[in-house]
Design a protein around this motif. Structure first.
Motif, PDB file in Angstrom:
ATOM      1  N   CYS A   1       4.252  -5.227  11.689  1.00  0.00           N
ATOM      2  CA  CYS A   1       5.017  -5.755  10.550  1.00  0.00           C
ATOM      3  C   CYS A   1       6.452  -6.069  10.968  1.00  0.00           C
ATOM      4  CB  CYS A   1       4.992  -4.775   9.381  1.00  0.00           C
ATOM      5  SG  CYS A   1       3.360  -4.623   8.612  1.00  0.00           S
ATOM      6  N   ARG A   2       7.070  -5.192  11.736  1.00  0.00           N
ATOM      7  CA  ARG A   2       8.430  -5.453  12.230  1.00  0.00           C
ATOM      8  C   ARG A   2       8.480  -6.719  13.083  1.00  0.00           C
ATOM      9  NH1 ARG A   2       8.833   0.499  13.915  1.00  0.00           N
ATOM     10  NH2 ARG A   2       9.891   1.473  12.161  1.00  0.00           N
ATOM     11  N   ASP A   3       7.413  -6.928  13.867  1.00  0.00           N
ATOM     12  CA  ASP A   3       7.362  -8.069  14.779  1.00  0.00           C
ATOM     13  C   ASP A   3       6.939  -9.366  14.092  1.00  0.00           C
ATOM     14  OD1 ASP A   3       8.096  -6.334  16.804  1.00  0.00           O
ATOM     15  OD2 ASP A   3       6.060  -6.143  17.616  1.00  0.00           O
ATOM     16  N   GLY A   4       6.621  -9.291  12.796  1.00  0.00           N
ATOM     17  CA  GLY A   4       6.217 -10.483  12.062  1.00  0.00           C
ATOM     18  C   GLY A   4       4.767 -10.879  12.271  1.00  0.00           C
ATOM     19  N   ILE A   5       3.978  -9.995  12.867  1.00  0.00           N
ATOM     20  CA  ILE A   5       2.564 -10.259  13.119  1.00  0.00           C
ATOM     21  C   ILE A   5       1.724  -9.902  11.896  1.00  0.00           C
ATOM     22  CG2 ILE A   5       0.583  -9.570  14.556  1.00  0.00           C
ATOM     23  CD1 ILE A   5       2.696  -9.032  16.777  1.00  0.00           C
ATOM     24  N   ALA A   6       2.196  -8.952  11.113  1.00  0.00           N
ATOM     25  CA  ALA A   6       1.480  -8.467   9.935  1.00  0.00           C
ATOM     26  C   ALA A   6       2.497  -8.238   8.819  1.00  0.00           C
ATOM     27  CB  ALA A   6       0.737  -7.171  10.252  1.00  0.00           C
ATOM     28  N   CYS A   7       1.970  -7.907   7.650  1.00  0.00           N
ATOM     29  CA  CYS A   7       2.839  -7.683   6.493  1.00  0.00           C
ATOM     30  C   CYS A   7       2.277  -6.554   5.635  1.00  0.00           C
ATOM     31  CB  CYS A   7       2.908  -8.967   5.679  1.00  0.00           C
ATOM     32  SG  CYS A   7       3.968  -8.838   4.231  1.00  0.00           S
ATOM     33  N   LEU A   8       3.139  -5.605   5.278  1.00  0.00           N
ATOM     34  CA  LEU A   8       2.757  -4.561   4.329  1.00  0.00           C
ATOM     35  C   LEU A   8       2.956  -5.116   2.926  1.00  0.00           C
ATOM     36  CD1 LEU A   8       2.038  -1.555   3.642  1.00  0.00           C
ATOM     37  CD2 LEU A   8       4.519  -1.152   3.584  1.00  0.00           C
ATOM     38  N   LEU A   9       1.905  -5.069   2.117  1.00  0.00           N
ATOM     39  CA  LEU A   9       1.993  -5.469   0.718  1.00  0.00           C
ATOM     40  C   LEU A   9       1.861  -4.215  -0.129  1.00  0.00           C
ATOM     41  CD1 LEU A   9      -0.235  -8.669   0.673  1.00  0.00           C
ATOM     42  CD2 LEU A   9       2.244  -8.520   0.847  1.00  0.00           C
ATOM     43  N   VAL A  10       2.685  -4.149  -1.167  1.00  0.00           N
ATOM     44  CA  VAL A  10       2.784  -2.952  -1.993  1.00  0.00           C
ATOM     45  C   VAL A  10       2.690  -3.335  -3.462  1.00  0.00           C
ATOM     46  CG1 VAL A  10       4.308  -1.036  -2.624  1.00  0.00           C
ATOM     47  CG2 VAL A  10       4.303  -1.885  -0.283  1.00  0.00           C
ATOM     48  N   ASP A  11       1.998  -2.531  -4.227  1.00  0.00           N
ATOM     49  CA  ASP A  11       2.102  -2.600  -5.685  1.00  0.00           C
ATOM     50  C   ASP A  11       1.827  -1.210  -6.247  1.00  0.00           C
ATOM     51  OD1 ASP A  11      -0.638  -2.217  -6.010  1.00  0.00           O
ATOM     52  OD2 ASP A  11      -0.979  -4.105  -7.004  1.00  0.00           O
ATOM     53  N   GLU A  12       1.727  -1.103  -7.548  1.00  0.00           N
ATOM     54  CA  GLU A  12       1.581   0.213  -8.169  1.00  0.00           C
ATOM     55  C   GLU A  12       0.247   0.876  -7.842  1.00  0.00           C
ATOM     56  OE1 GLU A  12      -0.264  -2.816 -10.664  1.00  0.00           O
ATOM     57  OE2 GLU A  12       1.763  -2.685  -9.845  1.00  0.00           O
ATOM     58  N   ALA A  13      -0.736   0.107  -7.368  1.00  0.00           N
ATOM     59  CA  ALA A  13      -2.067   0.661  -7.136  1.00  0.00           C
ATOM     60  C   ALA A  13      -2.456   0.798  -5.673  1.00  0.00           C
ATOM     61  CB  ALA A  13      -3.111  -0.212  -7.837  1.00  0.00           C
ATOM     62  N   ALA A  14      -1.784   0.058  -4.771  1.00  0.00           N
ATOM     63  CA  ALA A  14      -2.303   0.021  -3.396  1.00  0.00           C
ATOM     64  C   ALA A  14      -1.236  -0.345  -2.376  1.00  0.00           C
ATOM     65  CB  ALA A  14      -3.433  -0.993  -3.317  1.00  0.00           C
ATOM     66  N   TYR A  15      -1.570  -0.043  -1.124  1.00  0.00           N
ATOM     67  CA  TYR A  15      -0.828  -0.514   0.051  1.00  0.00           C
ATOM     68  C   TYR A  15      -1.832  -1.267   0.913  1.00  0.00           C
ATOM     69  CZ  TYR A  15       2.579   3.105  -1.128  1.00  0.00           C
ATOM     70  OH  TYR A  15       3.494   3.896  -1.772  1.00  0.00           O
ATOM     71  N   CYS A  16      -1.443  -2.430   1.406  1.00  0.00           N
ATOM     72  CA  CYS A  16      -2.316  -3.219   2.260  1.00  0.00           C
ATOM     73  C   CYS A  16      -1.504  -3.795   3.411  1.00  0.00           C
ATOM     74  CB  CYS A  16      -2.931  -4.388   1.488  1.00  0.00           C
ATOM     75  SG  CYS A  16      -3.814  -3.887   0.016  1.00  0.00           S
ATOM     76  N   VAL A  17      -2.102  -3.814   4.581  1.00  0.00           N
ATOM     77  CA  VAL A  17      -1.491  -4.473   5.728  1.00  0.00           C
ATOM     78  C   VAL A  17      -2.380  -5.659   6.063  1.00  0.00           C
ATOM     79  CG1 VAL A  17      -0.756  -4.270   8.126  1.00  0.00           C
ATOM     80  CG2 VAL A  17      -0.493  -2.321   6.573  1.00  0.00           C
TER      81      VAL A  17
END
Length: 125
Positions: free
Chosen positions: A35-51
Protein backbone atom coordinates in the motif's frame (compact mmCIF):
# COMPACT_ATOMS: atom_id res chain seq x y z
CA UNK A 1 -15.42 2.08 1.36
CA UNK A 2 -12.70 4.67 1.32
CA UNK A 3 -8.95 4.32 0.76
CA UNK A 4 -6.83 4.79 3.86
CA UNK A 5 -3.19 4.70 4.85
CA UNK A 6 -3.83 6.07 8.34
CA UNK A 7 -1.83 4.46 11.13
CA UNK A 8 -5.01 4.13 13.22
CA UNK A 9 -6.79 2.15 10.48
CA UNK A 10 -3.78 -0.13 10.05
CA UNK A 11 -3.55 -0.64 13.84
CA UNK A 12 -7.19 -1.75 13.91
CA UNK A 13 -6.97 -3.81 10.72
CA UNK A 14 -3.65 -5.56 11.43
CA UNK A 15 -4.86 -8.22 13.92
CA UNK A 16 -7.87 -9.06 11.74
CA UNK A 17 -5.75 -9.22 8.59
CA UNK A 18 -3.14 -11.34 10.39
CA UNK A 19 -5.83 -13.84 11.36
CA UNK A 20 -7.10 -13.94 7.77
CA UNK A 21 -3.56 -14.51 6.48
CA UNK A 22 -2.64 -17.20 9.04
CA UNK A 23 -2.32 -20.02 6.46
CA UNK A 24 -0.88 -17.75 3.78
CA UNK A 25 2.66 -16.87 2.77
CA UNK A 26 1.68 -13.18 2.96
CA UNK A 27 2.02 -10.98 6.03
CA UNK A 28 0.32 -7.81 7.18
CA UNK A 29 3.67 -6.02 6.85
CA UNK A 30 3.86 -7.03 3.17
CA UNK A 31 0.34 -5.76 2.54
CA UNK A 32 1.08 -2.47 4.27
CA UNK A 33 4.32 -2.02 2.31
CA UNK A 34 2.47 -2.74 -0.94
CA UNK A 35 0.00 0.00 0.00
CA UNK A 36 2.84 2.42 0.81
CA UNK A 37 4.44 1.59 -2.55
CA UNK A 38 1.20 2.23 -4.44
CA UNK A 39 0.86 -1.41 -5.49
CA UNK A 40 -2.23 -2.02 -3.34
CA UNK A 41 -4.79 -0.03 -1.39
CA UNK A 42 -6.40 -0.52 2.02
CA UNK A 43 -10.12 0.22 1.85
CA UNK A 44 -11.98 0.88 5.07
CA UNK A 45 -15.59 1.28 6.12
CA UNK A 46 -17.68 0.61 9.20
CA UNK A 47 -18.02 -3.10 8.36
CA UNK A 48 -14.75 -4.23 6.78
CA UNK A 49 -11.11 -3.79 5.84
CA UNK A 50 -9.99 -4.85 2.38
CA UNK A 51 -6.66 -4.75 0.59
CA UNK A 52 -7.12 -4.57 -3.18
CA UNK A 53 -4.51 -4.58 -5.93
CA UNK A 54 -4.68 -4.44 -9.73
CA UNK A 55 -2.84 -7.32 -11.39
CA UNK A 56 -1.81 -7.00 -15.04
CA UNK A 57 -1.47 -10.06 -17.27
CA UNK A 58 -1.53 -10.87 -20.99
CA UNK A 59 -5.35 -10.91 -21.05
CA UNK A 60 -5.83 -7.55 -19.32
CA UNK A 61 -6.11 -6.50 -15.70
CA UNK A 62 -7.68 -8.30 -12.75
CA UNK A 63 -8.70 -6.72 -9.47
CA UNK A 64 -7.17 -8.85 -6.74
CA UNK A 65 -8.83 -8.93 -3.33
CA UNK A 66 -5.59 -9.65 -1.50
CA UNK A 67 -7.27 -9.74 1.91
CA UNK A 68 -10.73 -8.89 3.18
CA UNK A 69 -11.91 -9.07 6.77
CA UNK A 70 -15.07 -8.19 8.61
CA UNK A 71 -14.96 -5.76 11.52
CA UNK A 72 -17.98 -7.43 13.05
CA UNK A 73 -20.09 -10.50 12.41
CA UNK A 74 -18.87 -12.92 9.79
CA UNK A 75 -20.50 -13.04 6.38
CA UNK A 76 -18.28 -10.49 4.68
CA UNK A 77 -17.91 -12.41 1.42
CA UNK A 78 -21.58 -12.79 0.65
CA UNK A 79 -22.28 -9.20 1.54
CA UNK A 80 -19.27 -7.67 -0.20
CA UNK A 81 -18.79 -9.69 -3.40
CA UNK A 82 -21.37 -7.56 -5.26
CA UNK A 83 -19.58 -4.40 -4.10
CA UNK A 84 -16.21 -5.80 -5.21
CA UNK A 85 -17.71 -6.71 -8.59
CA UNK A 86 -19.21 -3.24 -9.01
CA UNK A 87 -15.91 -1.60 -8.06
CA UNK A 88 -14.00 -3.84 -10.51
CA UNK A 89 -16.40 -2.96 -13.35
CA UNK A 90 -16.03 0.75 -12.56
CA UNK A 91 -12.26 0.37 -13.03
CA UNK A 92 -12.71 -1.46 -16.32
CA UNK A 93 -11.04 -4.67 -15.19
CA UNK A 94 -12.19 -7.93 -16.72
CA UNK A 95 -11.92 -10.25 -13.73
CA UNK A 96 -12.17 -10.12 -9.95
CA UNK A 97 -9.88 -12.51 -8.09
CA UNK A 98 -9.36 -13.53 -4.46
CA UNK A 99 -6.04 -14.63 -3.06
CA UNK A 100 -6.78 -17.11 -0.30
CA UNK A 101 -5.12 -19.61 1.91
CA UNK A 102 -6.02 -23.21 1.03
CA UNK A 103 -9.29 -23.49 2.93
CA UNK A 104 -12.23 -25.42 1.52
CA UNK A 105 -14.65 -22.98 3.17
CA UNK A 106 -14.19 -20.53 0.30
CA UNK A 107 -15.79 -23.02 -2.09
CA UNK A 108 -18.94 -22.92 0.03
CA UNK A 109 -18.91 -19.19 0.69
CA UNK A 110 -18.40 -17.74 -2.77
CA UNK A 111 -21.52 -17.33 -4.91
CA UNK A 112 -22.03 -19.16 -8.22
CA UNK A 113 -19.64 -18.32 -11.02
CA UNK A 114 -16.42 -18.52 -9.00
CA UNK A 115 -13.77 -21.09 -9.84
CA UNK A 116 -10.14 -21.61 -8.85
CA UNK A 117 -7.79 -20.40 -11.59
CA UNK A 118 -4.38 -21.44 -10.32
CA UNK A 119 -2.86 -23.60 -7.66
CA UNK A 120 0.61 -22.96 -6.27
CA UNK A 121 2.53 -26.00 -5.13
CA UNK A 122 5.41 -25.17 -2.84
CA UNK A 123 8.06 -26.97 -0.84
CA UNK A 124 10.49 -25.60 1.68
CA UNK A 125 14.10 -26.24 0.65
Amino acid sequence: MKPSNRDQDWAEAAPLLARALRDSDDTVEELRQACRDGIACLLVDEAAYCVLSPVAHAGGVDLLVWAAVSRGPVGLLKAWVPRFEEFARSLGVRRLAFKTAPRRAYERLLPDGWAPRQVLWAKEV
